[in-house]
Design an enzyme around this catalytic site. Structure first.
Site: not given
Ligand code: BGC
Length: 770
Positions: A299
């Protein structure tokens, strides 16, 4: 002219040198879908890649500058730009639109040594430009085909806009409405969640990843993020093995079985180990037991956050942990691009892990067809035709109507009469064109939802007046800023109350703003926020004929409304077509059939509350009336929820009878056949989600009091009766023991069938010999 990336030219030369003819090379290039040929191409490519280039493939950057503009000077953007040009980036996220995507793709393809195309990722969570309902709302439809179609629409628009890959579906089971991200998932149940996970993966990916209107999907966040302690965002997840294997993992497994091409880790720890550095989850379960051959992405910055967690001492150690654990791509932490080369050269990281990661990433790039044509998703005409296509508006309207749940309809206040009524529409959200779009809608335009006011204005037979009552929020409406509820301004109350007095029926649209759920939006208080409860009570005092339309991204504690307000419609945040969907349901042009995918609590303190709970050793008051205290309960509120999982009404009514099994005793391994008659006993045609639950009465681990194991959406004309059949095989009757083994144990089972998890018919049978 089709452009050939430099890597093909280089590969061609190497192949010629090693006895390959150019013709063979072309033939290999022309059949990208054959697995053997893809693996052979990856072997060849890996053999000519430097360690730096390999680490580059494992690096994903967020795009935050005008890519089509001049080259950025200085700072992070300039560094990223440089890295794109010298093969140190394998993927970008949040670059979108074919001009922008072409610009970054050209940098990489034309300027880096091998020209390996980027894979472009994006959060297509509930649509791209044309927005469908938030995922939790879609889950309320229990309509797997509609959910698949909704993902297909989002995929088509995103793909036509140059995106190759979505970071969806989020398949985190969530039981705690305080956690803001419950809006992004399929709710509290692993069985429903698994079906929805598979439907969404199929919708995004279609049957052929190289189709220019499909994108690769991501099952996220692996795993346990939905169990953030106390519902506080990014908090630890503390769950036992049984919950992990039986509740958390099944939707991920279903996504894997549906062919999902990537997994994303989470920000959380699981049993005190960050999931981004969790070998047990990623190597043993995902890539081991499940044989997953796509790739895993971290993530956002979650690799370097392992330092902050207190798991590793520095970024280098974080990179090593993450690679070894099985994270193949680093989202925006810079850890891989900074550290992998050094780690391998110093002998601290085995290059075989790096090769495996790069192989997986290249595999998905081949499957998408990017390796054969880096620009295949970049067709201006297609972008123009597909993004915002009218058929997509139809599809999201259909999905929106199916997502609405009728919670209460005393005295059949709904559907509204179409003629001769004075209707007062009250509430800030009724006139809002932004909030209904919900959270996670980066590619859509602000204020593009059809508001409830606009939807209702289309019904011209009534006299409609609108009053705001009170502003809902103060502060900026952006994805990254915190919105505050209005808790003081009640200046609009008197006019709203007056409008209610003058009306035959009052429709109030209350709840949360679309940016008050989603990532980083945990809340401890699940009541109607701000001054809305007061407004509701004052309006109700003036006119009892109130229809409450709820907008929210999570279950709310609306006990007062449930007690007093005659009609309540759960309308979540329904996306671009919100107002049309709500109006069509209120006026009875669509008969609602949604069922709650998450339990609604009586008050915030009941959270987490979910239907598939344990019985405990003391489930009931031993002496009702005696006020005995030693049983599992609260002193101030009853144990039952306000609205249970699976609950939802229709304008018609359904009768369940004749619940039958073919036998009372089944052999181990034998299928159990269940049937039930469902009759539409009301005055409208309507759809009903017939739900089947089991209880395994005793086992080597204690089983839940109910577990959903089947459901069918039936469409019945007025007076029509249908026999609905279910088959329960070992897959439904078994469970995971604490070692993660799937077991089916002999013993007594109960079967429940009904229109929600609490009101059911019941029968039982014996399985095997004890
Ligand atoms: C989130 C993810 C997301 C990623 C990209 C993160 O803050 O937890 O679910 O896909 O950002 O935007």
């Amino acid at each position: 002219m089709k452009r050939i990336s430099k890597y093909f030219l280089l590969l061609g030369t190497l192949m010629c040198l090693s006895g390959f003819s150019a013709k063979q090379n072309r033939q290999m290039n022309s059949s990208p879908s054959s697995n053997d040929s893809i693996e052979a191409k990856i072997d060849s490519l890996l053999s000519i890649m430097t360690l730096e280039e390999k680490a580059g493939q494992m690096n994903q950057y967020n795009g935050f500058w005008e890519v089509t503009g001049p080259a950025p000077q200085g700072g992070d953007a300039a560094l990223k730009y440089e890295h794109l040009r010298n093969g140190r980036v394998g993927s970008m996220l949040t670059v979108r639109g074919i001009d922008q995507v072409r610009a970054v793709q050209e940098l990489v393809v034309n300027e880096s040594r091998l020209g390996i195309p980027l894979i472009i990722g994006f959060d297509v969570i509930h649509g791209y430009k044309t927005l469908a309902p938030i995922p939790l709302a879609e889950a309320a439809s229990w309509d797997l085909e509609a959910i698949r179609r909704s993902a297909e629409v989002g995929a088509a628009e995103a793909a036509a806009s140059g995106i190759n890959w979505t970071f969806a579906p989020m398949v985190d089971v969530s039981r705690d409405a305080r956690w803001g991200r419950v809006m992004e998932g399929g709710g509290e149940d692993p069985y429903l969640g698994s079906k929805i996970a598979a439907a969404r993966v199929k919708g995004f990916q279609g049957d052929d990843l190289s189709d220019p209107l499909t994108i690769a999907a991501t099952a996220k966040h692996f795993a346990g993020y939905g169990f953030a302690e106390a519902g506080r965002e990014y908090n630890k997840a503390d769950i036992g093995n049984s919950t992990l294997y039986n509740i958390v993992l099944p939707p991920f497994k279903a996504a894997e079985e549906a062919g999902v091409r990537t997994f994303m880790t989470g920000f959380n720890t699981l049993d005190e180990i960050p999931v981004t550095g969790n070998e047990f989850l990623l190597r043993d379960i995902l890539k081991g037991n499940w044989n997953f051959d796509g790739f895993v992405i971290s993530d956002y910055a979650s690799i370097e956050e392992m330092v902050t967690h207190g798991f590793v001492k520095d970024e280098k150690a974080a990179a090593k942990k993450a690679v070894e654990a099985g994270v193949d791509m680093d989202m925006e932490a810079y850890s891989y691009v900074n550290e992998i080369v050094g780690l391998v050269e110093e002998g601290k990281l085995d290059e075989k892990h790096v090769d495996d990661a790069v192989r997986r990433i290249l595999r998905v790039k081949y499957e998408l067809g990017l390796m054969d044509d880096p620009y295949k998703y970049l067709d201006a005409q297609r972008e123009k035709e597909v993004v915002g296509n009218p058929a997509h508006h139809e599809a999201v309207l259909d999905m929106a109507k199916k997502s609405i749940v009728l919670l209460k309809n005393e005295g059949n206040l709904l559907p509204l009469k179409k003629q001769g009524q004075k209707i007062a529409l009250i509430g800030d959200l009724a006139d809002d064109k932004n909030s209904p779009l919900g959270s996670w809608r980066i590619a859509s335009d602000d204020n593009t939802a059809v508001s409830v006011l606009e939807g209702m204005q289309k019904y011209k037979g009534n006299k409609l007046t609108f009053e705001q009552g009170a502003p809902l929020v103060v502060g900026r409406e952006t994805f990254i800023n915190e919105l505050k509820f209005n808790t003081t301004d009640k200046s609009g109350f008197p006019t709203a109350v007056q409008a209610a007095k003058n009306a035959d029926v009052v429709v109030m649209v209350l709840g949360e703003h679309g940016f008050q759920s989603g990532e980083g939006r945990s809340r401890t208080d699940l009541d109607l926020p701000g001054v809305q409860q007061e407004l509701l009570e004052e309006v109700y005092a003036a006119n009892k004929n109130v229809v409450l339309v709820l907008n929210n991204g999570r279950p709310l504690a609306i006990d007062w409304a449930a007690e007093n307000i005659p009609a309540i419609v759960e309308a979540w945040q329904l996306g671009t077509q919100t107002g049309n969907a709500v109006a069509q349901v209120l006026y009875g042009d669509y008969n609602p059939s949604g069922k709650l995918p998450m339990t609604f609590p009586r008050n915030s303190g009941q959270t987490p509350i979910y239907y598939n709970q344990q019985n405990t050793g003391r489930p009931v008051d031993p002496q009702p009336g005696d006020e005995m205290v030693f049983w599992s309960h609260y002193m101030d509120v009853e144990n039952t929820p306000l609205y249970p999982f699976g609950y939802g009404l229709s304008y018609t009514t359904f009768k369940y009878d004749n619940l039958k099994l073919t036998k009372n005793q089944y052999d181990m391994g034998e299928d159990v056949q269940v049937s039930v008659d469902v009759t539409n006993t009301g005055n409208y045609a309507g759809k009903e989600v017939v739900q089947l639950y089991i209880r395994d009465l005793y086992g080597s681990t204690v089983r839940p009091v109910k577990e959903l194991k089947g459901f069918e959406l039936v469409d019945l004309q007025k007076g029509e009766k249908r026999t609905v059949n279910f088959t329960l095989s070992e897959d439904e009757l078994g469970f995971y023991n604490n070692q993660g083994e799937f077991v089916v144990e002999p013993g007594e089972f109960e079967i429940f069938v009904g229109g929600n998890s609490m009101e059911t018919l019941k029968t039982s049978f014996m399985l095997g010999e004890e």
